[in-house]
Design a protein around this motif. Sequence first.
Motif, PDB file in Angstrom:
ATOM      1  N   GLU A 103       0.840  -1.190   0.000  1.00  0.00           N
ATOM      2  CA  GLU A 103       0.000   0.000   0.000  1.00  0.00           C
ATOM      3  C   GLU A 103       0.883   1.250   0.000  1.00  0.00           C
ATOM      4  OE1 GLU A 103      -3.554   2.118   2.645  1.00  0.00           O
ATOM      5  OE2 GLU A 103      -2.755   0.140   3.205  1.00  0.00           O
ATOM      6  N   VAL A 104       0.544   2.201  -0.856  1.00  0.00           N
ATOM      7  CA  VAL A 104       1.306   3.444  -0.932  1.00  0.00           C
ATOM      8  C   VAL A 104       0.514   4.584  -0.315  1.00  0.00           C
ATOM      9  CG1 VAL A 104       2.537   2.727  -3.014  1.00  0.00           C
ATOM     10  CG2 VAL A 104       0.419   4.039  -3.222  1.00  0.00           C
ATOM     11  N   SER A 105       1.232   5.562   0.208  1.00  0.00           N
ATOM     12  CA  SER A 105       0.597   6.747   0.791  1.00  0.00           C
ATOM     13  C   SER A 105       0.495   7.841  -0.265  1.00  0.00           C
ATOM     14  CB  SER A 105       1.424   7.267   1.970  1.00  0.00           C
ATOM     15  OG  SER A 105       1.532   6.288   2.984  1.00  0.00           O
ATOM     16  N   GLY A 284       7.758  18.519  -1.371  1.00  0.00           N
ATOM     17  CA  GLY A 284       9.169  18.343  -1.686  1.00  0.00           C
ATOM     18  C   GLY A 284       9.396  18.121  -3.172  1.00  0.00           C
ATOM     19  N   MET A 285      10.539  18.569  -3.664  1.00  0.00           N
ATOM     20  CA  MET A 285      10.824  18.429  -5.088  1.00  0.00           C
ATOM     21  C   MET A 285      11.007  16.978  -5.496  1.00  0.00           C
ATOM     22  SD  MET A 285      10.481  21.462  -6.090  1.00  0.00           S
ATOM     23  CE  MET A 285      10.923  21.246  -7.814  1.00  0.00           C
ATOM     24  N   ALA A 286      11.352  16.090  -4.547  1.00  0.00           N
ATOM     25  CA  ALA A 286      11.523  14.666  -4.853  1.00  0.00           C
ATOM     26  C   ALA A 286      10.427  13.816  -4.201  1.00  0.00           C
ATOM     27  CB  ALA A 286      12.900  14.189  -4.399  1.00  0.00           C
ATOM     28  N   THR A 287       9.339  14.443  -3.809  1.00  0.00           N
ATOM     29  CA  THR A 287       8.249  13.720  -3.148  1.00  0.00           C
ATOM     30  C   THR A 287       7.428  12.929  -4.158  1.00  0.00           C
ATOM     31  OG1 THR A 287       8.095  15.342  -1.367  1.00  0.00           O
ATOM     32  CG2 THR A 287       6.144  14.002  -1.786  1.00  0.00           C
ATOM     33  N   SER A 288       7.106  11.692  -3.791  1.00  0.00           N
ATOM     34  CA  SER A 288       6.293  10.828  -4.639  1.00  0.00           C
ATOM     35  C   SER A 288       5.705   9.724  -3.767  1.00  0.00           C
ATOM     36  CB  SER A 288       7.145  10.206  -5.753  1.00  0.00           C
ATOM     37  OG  SER A 288       6.396   9.282  -6.518  1.00  0.00           O
ATOM     38  N   SER A 289       4.617   9.130  -4.215  1.00  0.00           N
ATOM     39  CA  SER A 289       4.019   8.049  -3.437  1.00  0.00           C
ATOM     40  C   SER A 289       4.819   6.751  -3.565  1.00  0.00           C
ATOM     41  CB  SER A 289       2.574   7.806  -3.885  1.00  0.00           C
ATOM     42  OG  SER A 289       2.510   7.515  -5.267  1.00  0.00           O
ATOM     43  N   PHE A 290       5.639   6.630  -4.598  1.00  0.00           N
ATOM     44  CA  PHE A 290       6.443   5.415  -4.789  1.00  0.00           C
ATOM     45  C   PHE A 290       7.773   5.784  -5.416  1.00  0.00           C
ATOM     46  CE2 PHE A 290       3.576   6.013  -8.356  1.00  0.00           C
ATOM     47  CZ  PHE A 290       4.402   5.925  -9.458  1.00  0.00           C
ATOM     48  N   ASP A 291       8.755   4.886  -5.277  1.00  0.00           N
ATOM     49  CA  ASP A 291      10.076   5.149  -5.844  1.00  0.00           C
ATOM     50  C   ASP A 291      10.183   4.577  -7.252  1.00  0.00           C
ATOM     51  OD1 ASP A 291      10.485   2.404  -5.555  1.00  0.00           O
ATOM     52  OD2 ASP A 291      12.330   2.601  -4.404  1.00  0.00           O
ATOM     53  N   GLY A 292      11.380   4.528  -7.794  1.00  0.00           N
ATOM     54  CA  GLY A 292      11.588   4.096  -9.166  1.00  0.00           C
ATOM     55  C   GLY A 292      11.399   2.625  -9.424  1.00  0.00           C
ATOM     56  N   GLU A 293      11.027   1.850  -8.381  1.00  0.00           N
ATOM     57  CA  GLU A 293      10.706   0.426  -8.551  1.00  0.00           C
ATOM     58  C   GLU A 293       9.281   0.115  -8.115  1.00  0.00           C
ATOM     59  OE1 GLU A 293      14.712  -2.075  -7.867  1.00  0.00           O
ATOM     60  OE2 GLU A 293      13.971  -1.102  -6.049  1.00  0.00           O
ATOM     61  N   GLY A 294       8.544   1.146  -7.683  1.00  0.00           N
ATOM     62  CA  GLY A 294       7.181   0.933  -7.204  1.00  0.00           C
ATOM     63  C   GLY A 294       7.084   0.662  -5.718  1.00  0.00           C
ATOM     64  N   VAL A 295       8.213   0.745  -4.998  1.00  0.00           N
ATOM     65  CA  VAL A 295       8.206   0.563  -3.546  1.00  0.00           C
ATOM     66  C   VAL A 295       7.641   1.827  -2.904  1.00  0.00           C
ATOM     67  CG1 VAL A 295       9.668   0.269  -1.504  1.00  0.00           C
ATOM     68  CG2 VAL A 295      10.158  -1.004  -3.590  1.00  0.00           C
ATOM     69  N   SER A 297       7.116   5.104  -0.951  1.00  0.00           N
ATOM     70  CA  SER A 297       8.036   6.078  -0.369  1.00  0.00           C
ATOM     71  C   SER A 297       7.845   6.121   1.136  1.00  0.00           C
ATOM     72  CB  SER A 297       7.781   7.467  -0.963  1.00  0.00           C
ATOM     73  OG  SER A 297       8.097   7.490  -2.334  1.00  0.00           O
ATOM     74  N   GLN A 298       8.896   6.486   1.857  1.00  0.00           N
ATOM     75  CA  GLN A 298       8.835   6.491   3.310  1.00  0.00           C
ATOM     76  C   GLN A 298       9.797   7.535   3.861  1.00  0.00           C
ATOM     77  OE1 GLN A 298      10.370   2.384   3.976  1.00  0.00           O
ATOM     78  NE2 GLN A 298      12.116   3.366   4.977  1.00  0.00           N
ATOM     79  N   THR A 344      18.934   9.784  -3.041  1.00  0.00           N
ATOM     80  CA  THR A 344      18.105  10.357  -1.982  1.00  0.00           C
ATOM     81  C   THR A 344      16.791  10.842  -2.565  1.00  0.00           C
ATOM     82  OG1 THR A 344      19.136  12.512  -2.324  1.00  0.00           O
ATOM     83  CG2 THR A 344      20.116  11.091  -0.639  1.00  0.00           C
ATOM     84  N   SER A 345      15.796  10.999  -1.699  1.00  0.00           N
ATOM     85  CA  SER A 345      14.572  11.692  -2.102  1.00  0.00           C
ATOM     86  C   SER A 345      14.699  13.120  -1.582  1.00  0.00           C
ATOM     87  CB  SER A 345      13.329  10.969  -1.579  1.00  0.00           C
ATOM     88  OG  SER A 345      13.354  10.816  -0.169  1.00  0.00           O
ATOM     89  N   ASN A 346      13.968  13.485  -0.545  1.00  0.00           N
ATOM     90  CA  ASN A 346      14.144  14.791   0.089  1.00  0.00           C
ATOM     91  C   ASN A 346      15.022  14.601   1.321  1.00  0.00           C
ATOM     92  OD1 ASN A 346      12.055  16.325  -1.563  1.00  0.00           O
ATOM     93  ND2 ASN A 346      10.796  14.709  -0.674  1.00  0.00           N
ATOM     94  N   LEU A 347      16.249  15.117   1.257  1.00  0.00           N
ATOM     95  CA  LEU A 347      17.188  14.975   2.361  1.00  0.00           C
ATOM     96  C   LEU A 347      17.072  16.211   3.251  1.00  0.00           C
ATOM     97  CD1 LEU A 347      19.466  12.890   3.187  1.00  0.00           C
ATOM     98  CD2 LEU A 347      21.064  14.655   2.391  1.00  0.00           C
TER      99      LEU A 347
END
Length: 444
Positions: A103-105, A284-295, A297-298, A344-347
């Motif tokens: 489940e993604v946020s 955030g400029m790198a904010t997303s509900s999932f990363d580049g593999e579909g995992v 985000s956290q 990194t996403s948002n550091l």
Amino acid sequence: MTEDLHLWGRRLLMLAERAGADEAEVFGLQSRSIDVDLRRDRVDMASESFSRGLGLRAVLKGAVGFSSTSDLSKLEMVAESAVRAARARGSDEKWRYLPFPEEVSQPQEVYDPALAEMGPEDCLGLSATLIEGAGEVLGAEPVSGGVSIVWGSEILMNSNGIEVDEMGTAFSAYLETVAKGEDGTVATGYDFVNSRTSIPDLADLGRSACDLAKRSVGGVRGESGTAEVLLAPMAFADILGNAFVPSILGDLVQKGRSSLAGRIGDPVAGEDISIVDDGLFRGGMATSSFDGEGVPSQKTAVVERGFLSSFLYDTYTAGREATAAKSTGNADRPGYSGIPRIGTSNLILSSKSPKDLLAETERGYLVTGVIGAHTSNPVSGDFSVEARNVFSVEDGVALRPIRSLMLAGNVFDLLGSMKAGSDPRMVGSVIVPTAKVEMKVVGS
């Protein structure tokens, strides 16, 4: 439309499995961008562009092959090419699997409908406010600048059942300026803004960039030695991103190219300093509900009150850990034509006791930006940079401009002794305040 990307993505996934892939993953992206380039106080070029394509990772006996296209009539060729590439590489015994659905946020403030609907004429209007603001500062003028708007929609799906999508917007603008003194000396200035939502007026940005150039005219020689240095957010973010970030990436840790390897639980910063990687940071400029593999985000605590608590992983590097580890959602995509890599996403660096650093500094230097941080040693953390737009600080006030100053230090020493300011700023996807540290400086 996103629905069309899903249809093409499912077809490409099916074709990859038909071509012999054990596992397959499709990443799709379509975007629209508007760019206005400024030359001095005039528009040099305005452009609008569109991009759309799919990228495929095909896995065969643990080997990964990749292919991509912007021509969606050639999906069968893409599938066969990716599978051939995987077969040619040979098996990888360290490969585990592509991610499974979780489940993604839903992140906040990553898509602004008003920004997505803006056209070239809107960008031209914003550029006009940028130039007007710059024109209000006598004694300085624009050299170059730009305004950019991007709307994007992406999908990711794999043969293990992941199928996610998201829309996002981004806005950015910058201005480079110059000022001349009565004696003929020249100084430059620079400022920028980035956001996921629309900004109605850029006059403040124009004034800020010109004011910095004007204040920098007539620089005097800096004194060499050890001094208290205030690294403003733009300068600090540049050093942190180049000298510190590589040491927390899981692949470099596992390759022995990080001085932090084996140091989880050790102190690596001051006890009031914390660093998190937050893929769900609001706006955030790198904010997303999932990363580049579909995992999903956290938020990952990298440094907690001075102690190293985690590295950043994608699925592959997490699977290589001796003890059980999961991806931290840090697979980063360069676009549909590239494979994911750890990033990194948002550091975000913060302090439990931020201070007004300028006000408490009796004597030192304020450094607005740096040049050369990319030459930092990513293993040792050593850096040597040229400071730009430097001002001497006396009794809490930034006074005389400094002509030239070199800074040398180590990012881990910096983190261990620094004080953090109460002025955090988002510099790209790095959010940091001003950092105050005692370090070696060389004037010229």
